[in-house]
Design a protein around this motif. Structure first.
Motif, PDB file in Angstrom:
ATOM      1  N   THR A 249       0.810  -1.220   0.000  1.00  9.49           N
ATOM      2  CA  THR A 249       0.000   0.000   0.000  1.00  9.49           C
ATOM      3  C   THR A 249       0.843   1.269   0.000  1.00  9.49           C
ATOM      4  OG1 THR A 249      -0.139  -0.026   2.413  1.00  9.49           O
ATOM      5  CG2 THR A 249      -1.921  -1.129   1.196  1.00  9.49           C
ATOM      6  N   HIS A 250       2.134   1.144   0.272  1.00  8.17           N
ATOM      7  CA  HIS A 250       3.019   2.307   0.317  1.00  8.17           C
ATOM      8  C   HIS A 250       3.689   2.587  -1.025  1.00  8.17           C
ATOM      9  CE1 HIS A 250       2.456   2.429   4.613  1.00  8.17           C
ATOM     10  NE2 HIS A 250       2.721   1.145   4.648  1.00  8.17           N
ATOM     11  N   GLY A 251       3.446   1.751  -2.017  1.00  9.28           N
ATOM     12  CA  GLY A 251       4.050   1.958  -3.328  1.00  9.28           C
ATOM     13  C   GLY A 251       4.752   0.718  -3.821  1.00  9.28           C
ATOM     14  N   ARG A 252       5.610   0.919  -4.816  1.00 10.18           N
ATOM     15  CA  ARG A 252       6.303  -0.208  -5.427  1.00 10.18           C
ATOM     16  C   ARG A 252       7.770   0.172  -5.647  1.00 10.18           C
ATOM     17  NH1 ARG A 252       4.852  -2.572 -11.293  1.00 10.18           N
ATOM     18  NH2 ARG A 252       5.258  -0.400 -11.753  1.00 10.18           N
ATOM     19  N   THR A 253       8.639  -0.750  -5.317  1.00  9.00           N
ATOM     20  CA  THR A 253      10.072  -0.609  -5.573  1.00  9.00           C
ATOM     21  C   THR A 253      10.477  -1.738  -6.502  1.00  9.00           C
ATOM     22  OG1 THR A 253      10.492   0.382  -3.402  1.00  9.00           O
ATOM     23  CG2 THR A 253      12.367  -0.628  -4.530  1.00  9.00           C
ATOM     24  N   ARG A 254      11.156  -1.383  -7.597  1.00  5.87           N
ATOM     25  CA  ARG A 254      11.629  -2.385  -8.553  1.00  5.87           C
ATOM     26  C   ARG A 254      13.148  -2.299  -8.649  1.00  5.87           C
ATOM     27  NH1 ARG A 254       8.375  -1.239 -13.982  1.00  5.87           N
ATOM     28  NH2 ARG A 254       8.789   0.909 -13.412  1.00  5.87           N
ATOM     29  N   VAL A 255      13.790  -3.443  -8.707  1.00 14.09           N
ATOM     30  CA  VAL A 255      15.235  -3.516  -8.914  1.00 14.09           C
ATOM     31  C   VAL A 255      15.447  -4.067 -10.320  1.00 14.09           C
ATOM     32  CG1 VAL A 255      17.402  -4.540  -8.136  1.00 14.09           C
ATOM     33  CG2 VAL A 255      15.656  -3.884  -6.454  1.00 14.09           C
ATOM     34  N   ARG A 256      16.231  -3.353 -11.113  1.00 16.57           N
ATOM     35  CA  ARG A 256      16.521  -3.754 -12.485  1.00 16.57           C
ATOM     36  C   ARG A 256      18.028  -3.846 -12.667  1.00 16.57           C
ATOM     37  NH1 ARG A 256      11.839  -4.860 -12.607  1.00 16.57           N
ATOM     38  NH2 ARG A 256      10.250  -3.931 -13.872  1.00 16.57           N
ATOM     39  N   ALA A 257      18.468  -4.694 -13.587  1.00 16.34           N
ATOM     40  CA  ALA A 257      19.891  -4.839 -13.892  1.00 16.34           C
ATOM     41  C   ALA A 257      20.116  -4.571 -15.380  1.00 16.34           C
ATOM     42  CB  ALA A 257      20.367  -6.243 -13.544  1.00 16.34           C
ATOM     43  N   VAL A 258      21.285  -4.020 -15.686  1.00 19.06           N
ATOM     44  CA  VAL A 258      21.689  -3.812 -17.078  1.00 19.06           C
ATOM     45  C   VAL A 258      23.073  -4.407 -17.263  1.00 19.06           C
ATOM     46  CG1 VAL A 258      20.279  -1.735 -17.424  1.00 19.06           C
ATOM     47  CG2 VAL A 258      22.626  -1.501 -16.605  1.00 19.06           C
ATOM     48  N   GLY A 259      23.370  -4.811 -18.484  1.00 18.34           N
ATOM     49  CA  GLY A 259      24.663  -5.426 -18.776  1.00 18.34           C
ATOM     50  C   GLY A 259      25.769  -4.423 -19.029  1.00 18.34           C
ATOM     51  N   ASP A 260      25.397  -3.185 -19.339  1.00 16.00           N
ATOM     52  CA  ASP A 260      26.367  -2.148 -19.668  1.00 16.00           C
ATOM     53  C   ASP A 260      25.831  -0.817 -19.137  1.00 16.00           C
ATOM     54  OD1 ASP A 260      27.060   0.113 -21.845  1.00 16.00           O
ATOM     55  OD2 ASP A 260      28.659  -1.399 -21.830  1.00 16.00           O
ATOM     56  N   PRO A 261      26.693   0.037 -18.579  1.00 14.69           N
ATOM     57  CA  PRO A 261      26.205   1.308 -18.036  1.00 14.69           C
ATOM     58  C   PRO A 261      25.420   2.159 -19.031  1.00 14.69           C
ATOM     59  CG  PRO A 261      28.468   0.951 -17.345  1.00 14.69           C
ATOM     60  CD  PRO A 261      28.135  -0.135 -18.342  1.00 14.69           C
ATOM     61  N   ALA A 262      25.775   2.110 -20.318  1.00 11.00           N
ATOM     62  CA  ALA A 262      25.058   2.900 -21.317  1.00 11.00           C
ATOM     63  C   ALA A 262      23.582   2.508 -21.382  1.00 11.00           C
ATOM     64  CB  ALA A 262      25.716   2.747 -22.683  1.00 11.00           C
ATOM     65  N   GLN A 263      23.267   1.254 -21.086  1.00 13.11           N
ATOM     66  CA  GLN A 263      21.874   0.807 -21.101  1.00 13.11           C
ATOM     67  C   GLN A 263      21.058   1.464 -19.991  1.00 13.11           C
ATOM     68  OE1 GLN A 263      22.808  -3.365 -20.742  1.00 13.11           O
ATOM     69  NE2 GLN A 263      22.229  -3.743 -22.870  1.00 13.11           N
ATOM     70  N   ALA A 264      21.720   1.929 -18.940  1.00 17.48           N
ATOM     71  CA  ALA A 264      21.004   2.576 -17.834  1.00 17.48           C
ATOM     72  C   ALA A 264      20.341   3.867 -18.281  1.00 17.48           C
ATOM     73  CB  ALA A 264      21.951   2.838 -16.667  1.00 17.48           C
ATOM     74  N   VAL A 265      20.952   4.567 -19.218  1.00 16.84           N
ATOM     75  CA  VAL A 265      20.381   5.823 -19.705  1.00 16.84           C
ATOM     76  C   VAL A 265      19.036   5.554 -20.366  1.00 16.84           C
ATOM     77  CG1 VAL A 265      20.695   7.768 -21.286  1.00 16.84           C
ATOM     78  CG2 VAL A 265      22.640   6.915 -19.952  1.00 16.84           C
ATOM     79  N   GLU A 266      19.030   4.619 -21.314  1.00 12.68           N
ATOM     80  CA  GLU A 266      17.793   4.267 -22.017  1.00 12.68           C
ATOM     81  C   GLU A 266      16.740   3.724 -21.052  1.00 12.68           C
ATOM     82  OE1 GLU A 266      16.500   0.644 -24.882  1.00 12.68           O
ATOM     83  OE2 GLU A 266      18.275   1.751 -25.531  1.00 12.68           O
TER      84      GLU A 266
END
Length: 172
Positions: free
Chosen positions: A6-23
């Motif tokens: 009820t307080h919201g949602r937290t998601r953890v995501r992973a990327v293989g390369d730092p450049a993918q974090a921007v997109e």
């Protein structure tokens, strides 16, 4: 890992390369995400790039290490780069979280593990850090910002020499 209540949602995501974090960050903000926090391995350059890419539509934070963690984080980095399999924990503050139920442990090939634990508050984070600390080489603390929030976690694992990354946000 996804923690939702009820307080919201937290998601953890992973990327293989730092450049993918921007997109990924741009896409997530377009979907309504209201806060981005980056792992310490991204560093200041990628922190700045992601913050610019989301253009103020959400705060962008990243993990940084205080002076007390410089020697152990340098040792961690050297061991990681040498191919040693290490154990890490990522503590995420999410109001109403249950650190027993909201826990994911991933065993790494060759030993070591990654443990993600959602905790309801900083006090619980310190208890979990103390519990896990002897088996860890790194802790990163998400969902809160700055040294005041991380102080108890840092103190809980300082006898074991575990570096603790603290969240800091880019921009004004």
């Amino acid at each position: 890992m996804v923690v939702g209540n009820t307080h919201g949602r937290t998601r953890v995501r992973a990327v293989g390369d730092p450049a993918q974090a921007v997109e990924l960050a741009v896409r997530l903000v377009a979907e309504g995400v209201d806060r981005i926090e980056l792992c310490g391995s991204f560093g200041a350059v990628w922190h700045a790039r992601v913050a610019r890419a989301v253009d103020g539509r959400a705060p962008v934070g990243a993990i940084y290490y205080g002076f007390e963690s410089l020697t152990p984080i340098a040792a961690y980095k050297a061991r990681f780069e040498a191919g040693e399999v290490l154990s890490d924990a990522f503590l995420v503050v999410h109001e109403g979280a249950d650190p027993v139920a909201d826990r994911v442990v991933h065993a790494k090939p060759g030993g070591g593990r990654v443990t993600l634990v959602a905790v309801p508050d900083e006090e619980t984070a310190a208890r979990v850090a103390a519990e896990l600390g002897p088996a860890l080489q790194l802790i990163e603390f998400y969902g809160v910002g700055g040294p005041d929030a991380a102080e108890r976690v840092i103190e809980a694992v300082s006898p074991a020499g575990v570096p603790v990354g603290v969240m800091a946000f880019a921009g004004p």
